[in-house]
Design a protein around this motif. Sequence first.
Motif, short mmCIF file in Angstrom:
data_model
loop_
_atom_site.label_atom_id
_atom_site.label_comp_id
_atom_site.label_asym_id
_atom_site.label_seq_id
_atom_site.Cartn_x
_atom_site.Cartn_y
_atom_site.Cartn_z
N VAL A 202 -72.98 -5.61 97.28
CA VAL A 202 -73.33 -6.44 98.27
C VAL A 202 -72.08 -6.99 99.25
CG1 VAL A 202 -74.41 -8.63 98.61
CG2 VAL A 202 -75.44 -7.18 97.05
N ASP A 203 -72.16 -7.30 100.32
CA ASP A 203 -71.25 -7.72 101.21
C ASP A 203 -72.05 -8.46 102.41
OD1 ASP A 203 -68.78 -8.47 102.26
OD2 ASP A 203 -68.32 -6.51 102.91
N ASP A 204 -72.61 -9.54 102.40
CA ASP A 204 -73.15 -10.52 103.29
C ASP A 204 -72.87 -11.86 102.92
OD1 ASP A 204 -74.64 -11.31 101.07
OD2 ASP A 204 -76.47 -9.75 101.52
N ASP A 205 -73.52 -12.78 103.77
CA ASP A 205 -73.21 -14.08 103.71
C ASP A 205 -73.42 -14.70 102.45
OD1 ASP A 205 -72.45 -13.89 106.45
OD2 ASP A 205 -74.44 -14.78 107.23
N PHE A 206 -74.50 -14.08 101.55
CA PHE A 206 -74.52 -14.66 100.28
C PHE A 206 -73.63 -14.33 99.04
CE2 PHE A 206 -77.37 -15.20 96.45
CZ PHE A 206 -77.94 -16.38 96.61
N ARG A 207 -72.64 -13.65 99.37
CA ARG A 207 -71.59 -13.26 98.56
C ARG A 207 -70.89 -14.11 98.09
NH1 ARG A 207 -69.08 -8.55 96.94
NH2 ARG A 207 -66.85 -8.81 96.44
N PRO A 208 -70.58 -15.31 98.94
CA PRO A 208 -69.73 -16.22 98.09
C PRO A 208 -70.64 -17.09 97.17
CG PRO A 208 -69.51 -16.46 100.46
CD PRO A 208 -70.41 -15.31 100.35
N HIS A 209 -72.03 -17.21 97.32
CA HIS A 209 -72.40 -17.85 96.29
C HIS A 209 -72.39 -16.98 95.10
CE1 HIS A 209 -74.96 -20.50 99.40
NE2 HIS A 209 -74.39 -19.50 99.92
N LEU A 210 -72.53 -15.91 95.13
CA LEU A 210 -72.72 -14.71 93.88
C LEU A 210 -71.19 -15.12 93.30
CD1 LEU A 210 -74.51 -11.74 95.45
CD2 LEU A 210 -75.52 -13.65 93.87
N LEU A 211 -70.11 -14.87 94.07
CA LEU A 211 -68.96 -15.04 93.38
C LEU A 211 -68.68 -16.14 92.84
CD1 LEU A 211 -65.63 -13.71 94.91
CD2 LEU A 211 -65.54 -15.97 94.05
N LEU A 212 -69.05 -17.31 93.43
CA LEU A 212 -68.86 -18.63 92.66
C LEU A 212 -69.65 -18.82 91.39
CD1 LEU A 212 -68.77 -21.03 95.86
CD2 LEU A 212 -66.68 -20.45 94.28
N PHE A 213 -70.78 -18.22 91.51
CA PHE A 213 -71.62 -18.21 90.22
C PHE A 213 -71.19 -17.25 89.32
CE2 PHE A 213 -75.02 -16.56 87.75
CZ PHE A 213 -75.72 -17.84 87.32
N HIS A 214 -70.68 -16.19 89.60
CA HIS A 214 -70.17 -15.22 88.43
C HIS A 214 -68.98 -15.66 87.97
CE1 HIS A 214 -69.18 -11.07 87.00
NE2 HIS A 214 -68.02 -11.57 87.54
N ALA A 215 -68.13 -16.43 88.57
CA ALA A 215 -66.77 -16.99 88.15
C ALA A 215 -67.18 -17.89 87.02
CB ALA A 215 -65.93 -17.13 89.28
N LEU B 197 -74.52 -23.72 92.80
CA LEU B 197 -73.68 -23.06 93.35
C LEU B 197 -74.57 -21.79 94.28
CD1 LEU B 197 -70.93 -22.44 90.76
CD2 LEU B 197 -70.89 -23.57 92.94
N LEU B 198 -75.60 -21.54 93.68
CA LEU B 198 -76.47 -20.34 93.97
C LEU B 198 -77.16 -20.82 95.30
CD1 LEU B 198 -78.11 -18.45 91.13
CD2 LEU B 198 -76.22 -17.69 92.84
N THR B 199 -77.61 -22.15 95.31
CA THR B 199 -78.25 -22.96 96.31
C THR B 199 -77.48 -23.65 97.26
OG1 THR B 199 -78.78 -25.03 94.89
CG2 THR B 199 -80.27 -23.01 95.00
N TRP B 200 -76.33 -23.86 96.82
CA TRP B 200 -75.10 -24.56 97.35
C TRP B 200 -75.61 -25.86 97.72
CZ3 TRP B 200 -70.17 -24.52 97.06
CH2 TRP B 200 -69.35 -25.61 97.85
N TRP B 201 -76.42 -26.60 96.76
CA TRP B 201 -76.62 -27.93 96.47
C TRP B 201 -75.53 -28.72 95.98
CZ3 TRP B 201 -82.07 -29.84 94.43
CH2 TRP B 201 -82.23 -31.02 94.84
N ARG B 202 -74.66 -29.14 96.77
CA ARG B 202 -73.32 -29.68 96.01
C ARG B 202 -73.60 -30.73 95.19
NH1 ARG B 202 -68.63 -30.59 100.12
NH2 ARG B 202 -70.45 -31.35 101.53
N PRO B 203 -74.43 -31.81 95.39
CA PRO B 203 -74.55 -32.98 94.27
C PRO B 203 -75.11 -32.18 92.78
CG PRO B 203 -75.80 -33.52 96.34
CD PRO B 203 -75.19 -32.10 96.79
N VAL B 204 -75.81 -31.15 92.91
CA VAL B 204 -76.18 -30.54 91.83
C VAL B 204 -75.11 -30.03 91.05
CG1 VAL B 204 -77.63 -29.03 90.68
CG2 VAL B 204 -78.65 -30.47 92.29
N ALA B 205 -74.32 -29.15 91.82
CA ALA B 205 -73.26 -28.42 91.41
C ALA B 205 -72.08 -29.34 90.83
CB ALA B 205 -72.65 -27.62 92.43
N PHE B 206 -71.72 -30.55 91.35
CA PHE B 206 -70.84 -31.62 90.96
C PHE B 206 -71.30 -32.25 89.70
CE2 PHE B 206 -69.70 -36.11 90.73
CZ PHE B 206 -68.47 -35.72 90.72
N VAL B 207 -72.57 -32.58 89.65
CA VAL B 207 -73.14 -33.28 88.28
C VAL B 207 -73.06 -32.05 87.10
CG1 VAL B 207 -75.18 -33.77 87.14
CG2 VAL B 207 -74.97 -34.87 89.72
#
Length: 431
Positions: free
Chosen positions: A194-207, A261-271
């Motif tokens: 996969v190499d599209d706009d969703f890739r950053p979400h996947l990479l952050l989640f995977h890492a 990270l998958l939804t890029w909902w930063r408050p949830v990710a931060f919490v």
Amino acid sequence: MTTRQPVTRPATQTPTPVTDPPSLVGQQLPVVQTSPVTGRARWHRRISALPLAYLAGIVVVGCIHPFLPTWRWLLIHLLLLGAVTNAIVVWSAHFTAAVLRVPAPANRRAETLRLVLLNIGIVVVLTGGGLDIPWVGMAGATVVFVAVTAHLAWLTARLRAALPTRLAITVRYYLAASAALLIGIPVGAWMMGVDDDFRPHLLLFHAHVNLLGWVTLTVLGTLLTLWPTVLRTRMADNAVRAASKALPFALAGLALLGTGLLTWWRPVAFVGLALFATGAVIALRPALTVAQGKQPASFAAWSIASASGWLLVALAIDTGTLLFSPGPAEAMENFSDVLVPLLVGFTAQILIGALAYLMPVVLGGGPSKVRPRNAILDRNWPQRVAMGNAALIVFMLPVPPYVRITTSLLVLVALLQFLVPAIRVLLTARR
């Protein structure tokens, strides 16, 4: 205060004397034992070569990286998928048997099969990723997934069959860590194609799922018993209670972090990240209490202590990255600032420190063999620990490229200063 129960062994096995000092006996820490040359010692002599081989691969790739277009990806996966995953699978099984007081298996065929399957998958993944052939990498990831699933099933069966013990919390950390890896593997395989706009979400989640779930949860569960054993002192009175309290924080945090990270909902990710960091601090506080009573005085101890500090640094940087990145693409780009302390300062250093303590003991031969091995692995340890950590600090500063190249070489030298004596110890034990 409890007393150690005698372990009944078959008459054909050589009794294995426990080398924990008397202060450890009351704390039930039968984690690492020295022994004559038994079947278990021969087993560890064989499988100890696995993480060392992948660490040697890191040195090779580091030396020839200008000729490799995917050298960063290879370095990361040689460490995490190769060296660390092999070490976790081997030593989590070892610690599970120790803390649950499971009798030694009659043979190692099942464990050998899991490790063979795991390393076939790892080599295929590295080949597919290194040559940029997605379907090969996906096939390898499938094999790794099967091997880790078998490992998770083994851990679950051992926990269910064991008598109740307060140290079983260690195995629950291993179960959670394995489940996290089984979630992270398919995402990593998906990214290969996969190499599209969703890739950053996947990479952050995977890492995050792999580094915080698979690696960090395993480390936190293991340090409960390994750290006081390395220092040859008593476990903190509240250590088990703290580990039990920390695990729900870490798991809830990891779930929220992944969702955010998958939804890029930063408050949830931060919490989620804040909850995970809270769990890590709770789990590590008893280790600090132990170190205040018995200060580290070896390469293994200082490496583990330094790695724990880098974990907290990485989590703090990660929090800042999530707060100040406007989108997932920017967060993915800034995540390199998190990867350096998390991979080199924490993951690599905790692996090397743990191996430096565990290898001399489990290779067999009794105290007369263990002491010379420790001396070999501890040689010049203040210089090695100081040089590696100082180089990493300078590397993270806004310095010119030539300074970063120099500090990278110093970190590589520090790795070689462990790898060369470790291979020497292993070869000497084989003879």
